[in-house]
Design an enzyme around this catalytic site. Structure first.
Site, mmCIF file in Angstrom:
data_model
loop_
_atom_site.group_PDB
_atom_site.id
_atom_site.type_symbol
_atom_site.label_atom_id
_atom_site.label_comp_id
_atom_site.label_asym_id
_atom_site.label_seq_id
_atom_site.Cartn_x
_atom_site.Cartn_y
_atom_site.Cartn_z
ATOM 1 N N GLY A 109 0.835 -1.210 0.000
ATOM 2 C CA GLY A 109 0.000 0.000 0.000
ATOM 3 C C GLY A 109 0.864 1.253 0.000
ATOM 4 C CB ILE B 130 -0.218 4.998 7.223
ATOM 5 C CG1 ILE B 130 -1.190 3.862 6.896
ATOM 6 C CG2 ILE B 130 0.049 5.863 6.014
ATOM 7 C CD1 ILE B 130 -2.617 4.346 6.698
ATOM 8 C CG ASP B 131 -0.977 -0.034 8.877
ATOM 9 O OD1 ASP B 131 -1.845 0.848 8.949
ATOM 10 O OD2 ASP B 131 -1.057 -0.997 8.086
ATOM 11 N NE ARG C 99 -26.168 14.106 15.491
ATOM 12 C CZ ARG C 99 -26.368 14.595 14.277
ATOM 13 N NH1 ARG C 99 -25.360 15.028 13.547
ATOM 14 N NH2 ARG C 99 -27.596 14.673 13.788
ATOM 15 N NE ARG D 91 -2.807 3.262 1.314
ATOM 16 C CZ ARG D 91 -3.196 2.056 0.878
ATOM 17 N NH1 ARG D 91 -3.513 1.107 1.740
ATOM 18 N NH2 ARG D 91 -3.264 1.801 -0.402
HETATM 19 O O1 F6P Z 1 -0.915 0.417 4.195
HETATM 20 C C1 F6P Z 1 -1.498 -0.266 5.255
HETATM 21 C C2 F6P Z 1 -2.960 -0.190 5.147
HETATM 22 O O2 F6P Z 1 -3.238 1.146 5.021
HETATM 23 C C3 F6P Z 1 -3.803 -0.781 6.260
HETATM 24 O O3 F6P Z 1 -3.940 -0.015 7.413
HETATM 25 C C4 F6P Z 1 -5.107 -1.001 5.532
HETATM 26 O O4 F6P Z 1 -5.934 -1.866 6.185
HETATM 27 C C5 F6P Z 1 -4.618 -1.528 4.238
HETATM 28 O O5 F6P Z 1 -3.408 -0.869 3.987
HETATM 29 C C6 F6P Z 1 -5.599 -1.410 3.132
HETATM 30 O O6 F6P Z 1 -4.973 -1.223 1.904
HETATM 31 P P1 F6P Z 1 -5.397 -1.854 0.522
HETATM 32 O O7 F6P Z 1 -6.868 -1.702 0.389
HETATM 33 O O8 F6P Z 1 -4.608 -1.062 -0.453
HETATM 34 O O9 F6P Z 1 -4.993 -3.298 0.551
#
Ligand code: F6P
Length: 347
Positions: A17, A140-141, A176, A272
């Site tokens: 990703g 980002i994780d 809320r 992202r």
């Molecule tokens: O890059 C990590 C991440 O952003 C995760 O937090 C997320 O769940 C995942 O990628 C989803 O990415 P994709 O839909 O591109 O597989």
């Protein structure tokens, strides 16, 4: 700077990703390799697909200018895992062979693989085949094992925190409960950091099993204490029925139990996208430049890493297949608990 170093030809790819800072890392590797060491630099398109199909462009210094602040990756990315067999007819099994063949055909001396955990696993397997590989951790994780921090994380924390800030004002106006779902299937770093930075009242992360009862009691207590609105930050990977998002499940459960109007937001891919934060530009640049130095020194089969703010390398074989998760006794969690933040796991 010896002649043997000068003549090196290297490849760079970005896999998995995307995240902010990939171009800063490509630039860091490429500029250092060209300017300092006189290397030739090839950029492979769409992650490992580029290596499998010999799909590449030559990156000259000019192509590396003006990309520092750009989000995404100029090389493109994919979730291609060359060692994972998915096709029924077995045609997949030739992918690693193709990579090795192309590596030698192109006369490569090293390949820099920029990616997360999955990429580091593939990088390790390729290095076991005898290729000179260096990994650079991004996501980002923030869950790559072996380093204290990955680039992309700081930018994503900023984006998620900004979103939570905005929810505060609308939550307050309508009195809320607002649920915001943050990325992170296994690791809760992003939900935790943005949750703390955004003043979340409840933060739910995959590493800390929660009870709905505890969450509901916390919201009710706030209501009794004349705090009629609440912000609940949830990581996408928390326990929830798979036919709905984590945010929807928590929102419906809270509204049903308390009768307080509840709304949910799933932040999604916005986290992202876009330009990297200054800290991510710096981190990605440090990683990139250091990776080029590692190539010059012949330090292969390693991932560049930061430990206690110092650049170092860790063997790829130690990294592959592991995740760096949030520990329940993390100082930030202990401090937040003392301030009344609920992680859904304690009364
Ligand atoms: O890059 C990590 C991440 O952003 C995760 O937090 C997320 O769940 C995942 O990628 C989803 O990415 P994709 O839909 O591109 O597989």
């Amino acid at each position: 700077m010896g002649n043997s170093v000068k003549s090196k030809k290297i490849g760079i790819l970005t896999a998995g990703g995307d995240c902010p800072g990939l171009n800063a890392a490509i630039r860091g590797v490429g500029k250092t390799a060209i300017v300092q060491y006189g290397m030739q630099v090839l950029g492979f398109n769409a992650g490992f697909l580029g290596l499998i199909n010999a799909d590449y462009i030559e990156l000259k210094e000019a192509q590396l200018s003006g990309i520092l602040t750009l989000g995404g990756t100029i090389l493109g990315t994919s979730r291609e895992k060359p060692y994972k067999l998915v096709s029924e007819d077995g045609s997949d099994k030739h992918k690693p062979e193709k990579i090795i063949e192309n590596y030698h055909k192109l006369g490569l001396d090293a390949v820099v693989c920029i990616g997360g955990n999955g990429t580091m696993k593939t990088a390790h397997l390729l290095s076991q085949e005898g290729l000179n590989i260096i990994g650079i951790p991004k996501t980002i994780d923030n869950d790559v094992w072996g380093t204290d921090v990955t680039f992309g994380f700081d930018s994503a924390v900023q984006i998620a925190t900004d979103a939570i800030d905005r929810l505060h004002t609308t939550a307050n106006s309508h009195q809320r409960v607002m649920i915001i779902e943050i990325m992170g299937h296994n690791a809760g770093w992003l939900a935790l950091y943005s949750g703390i930075a955004g003043g979340g009242d409840v933060i739910l992360i995959p590493e800390l099993p929660y009870s709905l009862d505890t969450v509901i009691k916390k919201i009710e207590k706030r209501y009794e204490d004349k705090k009629p609105y609440s912000i609940v930050v949830v990581a996408e990977g928390i326990e929830h029925p798979k036919n709905q998002s984590a945010a929807t499940y928590i929102a419906k459960s809270i509204e049903a139990a308390t009768g307080i109007e509840t709304r949910e937001t799933v932040l999604g891919y916005i986290q992202r996208g876009g330009s990297p934060s200054p800290m991510d530009r710096i981190l990605a640049t440090r990683y990139g430049a250091f990776a080029a130095e590692c190539i010059a020194e012949g330090n292969f089969g390693t991932m560049v890493a930061i430990k206690k703010n110092k650049l170092t390398t860790v063997p790829l074989e130690e990294v592959g297949g592991k995740l760096r998760l949030v520990k329940p006794d993390l100082g930030l969690i202990l401090k937040a608990r003392k301030m009344g933040v609920s992680f859904g796991d304690e009364e």
